[in-house]
Write an enzyme that holds these catalytic residues in place. Structure first.
Site: not given
Ligand code: GDP
Ligand code: IMO
Ligand code: MG
Length: 425
Positions: A11-14, A36-39, A224, A239, A301, A305, A413
């Site tokens: 969830d770094e913002g990929k 399991n991912a959420g981008h 992940q 994971t 989910t 966090r 942002g």
């Molecule tokens: P990913 O799994 O690495 O693609 O990251 P996620 O989408 O799960 O989580 C990143 C969250 O941070 C999302 O809600 C994005 O909209 C948000 N986001 C990404 N970059 C930034 C940023 O620079 N600032 C803020 N406030 N939110 C951000």
């Molecule tokens: P993105 O791609 C954050 C975590 C779960 C759990 C562990 C194992 O959006 O960054 P799993 O369902 O893979 O067997 O769960 O890994 N996890 C993540 N945490 N971002 C994700 O994906 C994740 N995918 C799995 O919360 O701790």
């Molecule tokens: Mg994510």
């Protein structure tokens, strides 16, 4: 082939970064993981969260590969595609998504078994996303699983039904309490499989290598992150796939010799969802404030966090095992308004020894922090890196020196355009 991958606990913002740079590529390709991912991707003020669909999907002319190293849940995939089509009616997913015939299938019983293991006191509770990821990958390793290519064979129905019956029986025997009817999950699964057949399922490693030979540009999309990697992460709280640069190579069938830039994404602080070590965790009110300010709730989910200060030893380790060439730092805006900002530079062990690089973060490690003057910046109006305040520049310079790579982008942002390019590369 360039790669984008997460350097922390996900969830770094990929998704946001890939969406932004995908205009420079012909193909984006997911190499690991599953639903399991959420981008998250922002479009015209609205946010969509992609699970299996690669993050280049919104870019005209970009093909999106779901590669061999992934696991595909046909039920979840169908829902995701239908959701995407509601979000953006102009997208024609069947024309822009290519799926590896060698990717493995997630069966409904894998998901039920995941839930069972998470809820049973007989197993270590990982805090999974409950998508059956570990169960699908473990059946792959056991050589008992079905792959996408199998769905086109004449005996698929009977082979899949046999597995469903067998695993369902096992769930009954171990006493899983809430068990949906076998007929119901089977029907939903085969319905998803029919939907999957509408897509171009092919030998994606051949497709990708031919594309590279023709001079096309491929961007590999990690899901992940390094600290969740099955080999190098904080096992067992990880994971079940290879999330690192080498995982991109094996997951897509593209030689390491063809890898160019490796973009590592990190937040300016840390978050983690699920169980396992987070040495810099902020268990106080400030940690809660950070969660609210950063909207740190799981994209997949909805779980809150856990939050913590930036963990440099863990980040150094992630940069090292991935060979990261450029850092993308996100969420600098979330830290704005603080008097001071901390970075953990070392862990102190019980015996007083300081450790600066480690993949295994011992429970008893005490983080040692360096404090920086905070920044009071309204990033919403910022258009260029020349407007960055000196406090942010000092923070970034410190990271560049310590990590020995440039901070190439700074995300300020959630919006698509809220990204500053800091280098000319
Ligand atoms: P990913 O799994 O690495 O693609 O990251 P996620 O989408 O799960 O989580 C990143 C969250 O941070 C999302 O809600 C994005 O909209 C948000 N986001 C990404 N970059 C930034 C940023 O620079 N600032 C803020 N406030 N939110 C951000
Ligand atoms: P993105 O791609 C954050 C975590 C779960 C759990 C562990 C194992 O959006 O960054 P799993 O369902 O893979 O067997 O769960 O890994 N996890 C993540 N945490 N971002 C994700 O994906 C994740 N995918 C799995 O919360 O701790
Ligand atoms: Mg994510």
């Amino acid at each position: 082939m360039d790669i984008v991958l997460g350097l922390q606990w996900g969830d770094e913002g990929k998704g946001k970064f890939i969406d932004l740079i995908s205009e420079n590529y012909d193909i984006t390709a997911r190499f690991n993981g599953g639903s399991n991912a959420g981008h998250s991707i922002e479009r015209n003020g609205r946010i969509i969260t992609l699970k299996m669909i690669p993050s280049g999907i919104f870019m005209n002319g970009v093909q999106n590969v779901i590669g061999t190293g992934t696991v595909i849940d046909p039920v979840s995939f169908k829902k995701e595609i239908l959701n995407l089509q509601v979000f953006d009616k102009t997208i024609q997913p069947e024309n822009n998504i290519i799926i590896s015939r060698k990717a493995h299938l997630v069966m409904p019983t894998h998901k039920l078994l995941d839930i069972f293991m998470e809820e049973s006191s007989d197993y270590t509770k990982i805090g999974t996303t409950r998508n059956g990821i570990a169960q699908a990958y473990s059946n792959k390793i056991l050589r008992q699983n079905l792959r996408v290519g199998d769905i086109f064979s004449s005996d698929f129905q009977s082979r899949a039904q046999h597995i469903l019956d067998r695993d369902y029986r096992m769930l009954e025997e171990v006493g899983m309490i809430v068990l949906p009817a076998l007929e119901e999950i089977s029907k939903e699964f085969f319905d998803g499989v029919e939907f999957l057949k509408k897509f171009n399922c092919t030998e994606t490693e051949i497709y990708l290598n031919e594309a590279l030979s023709e001079g096309k540009k491929v961007l590999a999309e990690g899901s992940q992150a390094a600290m969740l990697d099955i080999d190098h992460g904080t096992y067992p709280y990880v994971t079940s796939s290879s999330t690192t640069a080498s995982g991109a190579s094996s997951g897509l069938g593209v030689s390491p010799k063809k890898i160019g830039e490796i973009y590592g994404i990190a937040k300016a602080y840390c978050t983690r969802v699920g169980n396992g070590a987070l040495p810099t965790e902020l268990l106080d009110e400030f940690g809660d404030d950070l969660r609210m300010k950063g909207n740190e709730f799981g994209s997949n989910t909805g779980r809150p966090r856990r939050t913590g200060w930036l963990d440099l030893p863990a980040l150094k380790y992630a940069v090292m095992i991935n060979g990261v060439t450029q850092l993308v730092l996100t969420k600098a805006d979330v830290l704005s308004g603080l008097k001071s900002v901390a970075v953990c530079t070392h862990y102190e062990m019980e015996n007083g020894v300081l450790v600066s690089v480690s993949g295994i973060l011992p429970d008893n490690a005490k983080p040692i922090f360096k404090w920086f003057t905070g920044w009071q910046t309204d990033f919403s109006r910022m258009k260029s890196s020349s407007e960055l305040p000196k406090e942010v520049i000092e923070f970034l310079s410190f990271l560049e020196t310590e990590l020995e790579i440039p901070v190439a982008y700074l995300s300020i942002g959630p919006g698509r355009n809220e990204m500053l390019k800091l280098t000319d590369k």
